[in-house]
Design a protein around this motif. Structure first.
Motif, PDB file in Angstrom:
ATOM      1  N   VAL A 464       0.850  -1.186   0.000  1.00 28.50           N
ATOM      2  CA  VAL A 464       0.000   0.000   0.000  1.00 28.50           C
ATOM      3  C   VAL A 464       0.887   1.238   0.000  1.00 28.50           C
ATOM      4  O   VAL A 464       1.782   1.371   0.838  1.00 28.50           O
ATOM      5  N   ARG A 465       0.614   2.143  -0.923  1.00 26.38           N
ATOM      6  CA  ARG A 465       1.370   3.382  -1.018  1.00 26.38           C
ATOM      7  C   ARG A 465       0.416   4.556  -1.173  1.00 26.38           C
ATOM      8  O   ARG A 465      -0.671   4.410  -1.743  1.00 26.38           O
ATOM      9  N   ALA A 466       0.836   5.714  -0.658  1.00 24.16           N
ATOM     10  CA  ALA A 466       0.023   6.926  -0.757  1.00 24.16           C
ATOM     11  C   ALA A 466       0.915   8.100  -1.113  1.00 24.16           C
ATOM     12  O   ALA A 466       2.079   8.152  -0.717  1.00 24.16           O
ATOM     13  N   THR A 467       0.369   9.049  -1.865  1.00 22.13           N
ATOM     14  CA  THR A 467       1.158  10.202  -2.302  1.00 22.13           C
ATOM     15  C   THR A 467       1.299  11.253  -1.220  1.00 22.13           C
ATOM     16  O   THR A 467       2.126  12.161  -1.331  1.00 22.13           O
ATOM     17  N   ALA A 468       0.510  11.169  -0.162  1.00 19.82           N
ATOM     18  CA  ALA A 468       0.573  12.126   0.946  1.00 19.82           C
ATOM     19  C   ALA A 468       0.023  11.449   2.184  1.00 19.82           C
ATOM     20  O   ALA A 468      -0.585  10.368   2.116  1.00 19.82           O
ATOM     21  N   GLY A 469       0.228  12.087   3.347  1.00 18.58           N
ATOM     22  CA  GLY A 469      -0.259  11.501   4.580  1.00 18.58           C
ATOM     23  C   GLY A 469       0.526  10.250   4.932  1.00 18.58           C
ATOM     24  O   GLY A 469       1.660  10.034   4.494  1.00 18.58           O
ATOM     25  N   ARG A 470      -0.114   9.354   5.692  1.00 23.07           N
ATOM     26  CA  ARG A 470       0.568   8.143   6.129  1.00 23.07           C
ATOM     27  C   ARG A 470      -0.408   6.977   6.158  1.00 23.07           C
ATOM     28  O   ARG A 470      -1.546   7.099   6.618  1.00 23.07           O
ATOM     29  N   GLY A 494      -3.578  13.890   7.269  1.00 19.36           N
ATOM     30  CA  GLY A 494      -2.951  15.117   7.734  1.00 19.36           C
ATOM     31  C   GLY A 494      -3.587  16.333   7.101  1.00 19.36           C
ATOM     32  O   GLY A 494      -4.810  16.448   7.028  1.00 19.36           O
ATOM     33  N   ASN A 495      -2.765  17.228   6.583  1.00 20.54           N
ATOM     34  CA  ASN A 495      -3.251  18.465   5.965  1.00 20.54           C
ATOM     35  C   ASN A 495      -3.452  18.340   4.456  1.00 20.54           C
ATOM     36  O   ASN A 495      -3.746  19.336   3.791  1.00 20.54           O
ATOM     37  N   ALA A 496      -3.281  17.147   3.905  1.00 21.30           N
ATOM     38  CA  ALA A 496      -3.386  16.958   2.458  1.00 21.30           C
ATOM     39  C   ALA A 496      -4.823  17.178   1.988  1.00 21.30           C
ATOM     40  O   ALA A 496      -5.774  16.790   2.665  1.00 21.30           O
ATOM     41  N   GLY A 497      -4.960  17.813   0.840  1.00 26.44           N
ATOM     42  CA  GLY A 497      -6.278  17.992   0.243  1.00 26.44           C
ATOM     43  C   GLY A 497      -6.659  16.836  -0.656  1.00 26.44           C
ATOM     44  O   GLY A 497      -7.835  16.523  -0.817  1.00 26.44           O
ATOM     45  N   ILE A 498      -5.660  16.205  -1.274  1.00 28.34           N
ATOM     46  CA  ILE A 498      -5.871  15.055  -2.153  1.00 28.34           C
ATOM     47  C   ILE A 498      -4.801  14.014  -1.844  1.00 28.34           C
ATOM     48  O   ILE A 498      -3.627  14.349  -1.689  1.00 28.34           O
ATOM     49  N   TYR A 518      -7.161   4.638  -5.734  1.00 25.47           N
ATOM     50  CA  TYR A 518      -8.214   5.423  -5.095  1.00 25.47           C
ATOM     51  C   TYR A 518      -7.735   6.855  -4.901  1.00 25.47           C
ATOM     52  O   TYR A 518      -6.574   7.085  -4.560  1.00 25.47           O
ATOM     53  N   ARG A 519      -8.637   7.797  -5.151  1.00 24.93           N
ATOM     54  CA  ARG A 519      -8.343   9.194  -4.880  1.00 24.93           C
ATOM     55  C   ARG A 519      -9.215   9.658  -3.716  1.00 24.93           C
ATOM     56  O   ARG A 519     -10.443   9.682  -3.817  1.00 24.93           O
ATOM     57  N   TRP A 520      -8.549   9.997  -2.600  1.00 25.89           N
ATOM     58  CA  TRP A 520      -9.262  10.572  -1.472  1.00 25.89           C
ATOM     59  C   TRP A 520      -9.150  12.090  -1.551  1.00 25.89           C
ATOM     60  O   TRP A 520      -8.081  12.635  -1.794  1.00 25.89           O
ATOM     61  N   THR A 521     -10.278  12.780  -1.356  1.00 27.68           N
ATOM     62  CA  THR A 521     -10.267  14.240  -1.343  1.00 27.68           C
ATOM     63  C   THR A 521     -10.850  14.732  -0.035  1.00 27.68           C
ATOM     64  O   THR A 521     -11.794  14.135   0.513  1.00 27.68           O
ATOM     65  N   ALA A 522     -10.288  15.812   0.467  1.00 25.57           N
ATOM     66  CA  ALA A 522     -10.752  16.375   1.750  1.00 25.57           C
ATOM     67  C   ALA A 522     -12.171  16.895   1.613  1.00 25.57           C
ATOM     68  O   ALA A 522     -12.550  17.423   0.570  1.00 25.57           O
TER      69      ALA A 522
END
Length: 522
Positions: A464-470, A494-498, A518-522
């Motif tokens: 599992v990998r993510a472009t931001a956060g943890r 965290g403070n990531a918007g996407i 998957y794209r998570w958006t704030a």
């Protein structure tokens, strides 16, 4: 034409039955009964020579000239209500080839009006000649709710549908509809209409607005007795381009459509979509909390499936975002892509009327090398299931320059199949707030089982990998209900918007499943 008006109209009108025919792609024997003397039947005009090269030459020649807007029907026809438009319908006893009873296909036509202001030319090809299908109000029946409207030479049919014996002998069941701009729809046996396809997409999600080129003319080859399908030629025309198309439709348990086209650019085509698909996604287990609804899910498609040129199979669950989202998956020579409806149980939706579990998946398989570009996904916010809000297509990296042309060929499969590519399929995605710690999101991804998948999951590990956060605590568990594995983890954005997330099951260091995106958006 407004996207939402057009798509809402298509969604409703695709379910409109011809007389003697039930909605949803089913029919009865009355639809194919012999035509009595007092029923006029569809009539053909004088013959002239035809060859497929003529369609290409028309497209090429038109592209060299300034665009001319098509003739429209009288305004009074477009100002009628939806209920009034439903008060006129085609009498299926008038279907083309119903009288001879030898051809394996029946052709019905749609009346003009409401969302469909442009009459289209329909011609029938036989033995190297073509004959126009003549407009005749007498092939339609009306109720007393249909208003008295002007009838003049500007009227024409707004589209057509095709029927064949795909379920029971002697019963001609609807399997395809061409109506509205360059839209068309198809179904396999036992399915009902869901997502749509288009001949071409131009400037989708562009701030300057989308352009909808139109199929202006069709030439339908008369199928020989015993033929397994039907061939259709079409001329596309719009302010920015023209196109020559050839469709070969083969109905059955699955509907297969072979498509080849050549696009001629009047102006440079930069934001162009090849093999565009349009669907609807409102909610499922990932965003169920946003909607107060008795149903478990509402969607015509639940994911974008891609088999890229490198051999990877990618699954991207669809979303209903708070703001318009555009995703581009770069690729070279894609092997295929499509919008899938993987949920096939009624309980997955709980809707006895819409029957979303019977909506088709649609797979695009390119023929030949398509070069560099991207599979593009557009997700538009929606609060109602009547609006199509999902678009997917191939966008070539190089624009089609003004004064040039480019050809594409691909195969379409409309069916309940959704296992194209390689690796264990994603069955379902669940997402929501984690109980603790605060601010984390929990994801659970269920994969199908396989004979080679051990119940103790020996050697199976998550990546599992993510472009931001943890990403925290990725684990793999056995799901006894599905007979497969469940991958679960939490995301701390965290403070990531996407945040773009990529996950996959691996075994002994080798890919075991599809890649879940998957794209998570704030």
């Amino acid at each position: 034409m407004l996207r939402r008006d057009l798509l809402a109209g298509l969604a409703a009108l695709a379910a409109m039955p011809a007389r003697g025919q039930e909605a949803g792609g089913t029919g009865d024997a009355a639809a194919s009964a012999p035509t009595p003397d007092d029923v006029p039947g569809l009539q053909l005009g004088d013959a002239s020579a035809f060859s497929p090269d003529m369609v290409r030459e028309m497209a090429r020649s038109r592209a060299e000239q300034a665009y001319e807007r098509p003739q429209r029907i009288p305004k009074a026809w477009t100002e009628i209500s939806y209920d009034q438009y439903r008060a006129i319908w085609f009498d299926a006893r008038n279907a083309l080839w119903n009288q001879s009873g030898k051809e394996p296909i029946r052709l019905d036509v749609f009346p003009p009006g409401l969302y469909f202001p442009t009459p289209i030319d329909i011609s029938i090809v036989e033995d190297g000649n073509t004959r126009p299908l003549l407009f005749d109000m007498n092939v339609f029946d009306t109720s007393d709710q249909f208003p008295d409207l002007p009838v003049d030479e500007s009227l024409g049919y707004s589209g057509f549908r095709l029927r064949a014996e795909i379920e029971n002998p002697g019963i001609f069941t609807e399997f395809a509809v061409f109506q509205g701009a360059s839209y068309f729809r198809g179904i396999g046996a036992g399915q009902i209409y869901g997502l749509s396809a288009r001949g071409l997409a131009l400037r989708t999600a562009d701030p300057e607005g989308e352009e909808f080129p139109e199929f202006r003319a069709f030439w339908i080859e008369r199928p020989a007795p015993g033929a397994d399908g039907v061939v259709i030629h079409a001329l596309l025309d719009g302010p920015s381009c023209t196109g020559a198309y050839r469709f070969r439709l083969v109905p059955g348990a699955d509907l297969r459509i072979e498509v080849s086209c050549e696009i001629f650019a009047r102006r440079s085509l930069e934001n162009v979509g090849i093999a565009p698909l349009t669907s609807m996604f409102q909610f499922d287990e990932t965003n169920r909390d946003r909607f107060s609804d008795f149903r478990s899910a509402v969607h015509d498609s639940d994911g974008l499936l891609m088999h890229n040129g490198a051999g990877e199979t990618l699954w991207r669950p669809l979303a209903n975002p708070a703001s318009l989202q555009l995703s581009a998956f770069g690729d070279t020579d894609p092997r295929g892509f499509g919008l899938m409806q993987r949920e096939r149980d009624l309980d997955g939706f709980g809707d006895l009327e819409a029957l979303y579990h019977r909506r088709p998946s649609l797979w695009i398989a390119p023929r030949g090398a398509w070069g560099q570009g991207s599979i593009t996904l557009v997700e538009i916010p929606t609060d109602d299931e009547i609006y199509d809000n999902i678009v997917a297509y191939w966008r070539p990296a190089e624009p089609i320059a003004e004064g040039t042309s480019r050809s594409y060929a691909y195969d379409m499969t409309w069916s309940d199949q959704s296992d194209y590519g390689t690796g264990l399929r994603v069955l379902n995605t669940r997402a929501g707030q984690a109980r603790a710690p605060e601010g984390q999101l929990r994801f659970a991804i269920d994969f199908e089982g396989a004979d080679t998948l051990p119940s103790d999951l020996d050697g199976v590990e998550p990546l599992v990998r993510a472009t931001a956060g943890r990403v925290n605590s990725p684990t793999v568990q056995w799901n006894r209900e599905t007979g497969g594995a469940r991958l679960a983890f939490t995301l701390e954005p965290g403070n990531a918007g996407i945040v773009e997330i990529r996950a996959q099951l691996r075994r002994n260091g080798e890919p075991l499943s599809e890649v879940w995106l998957y794209r998570w958006t704030a």
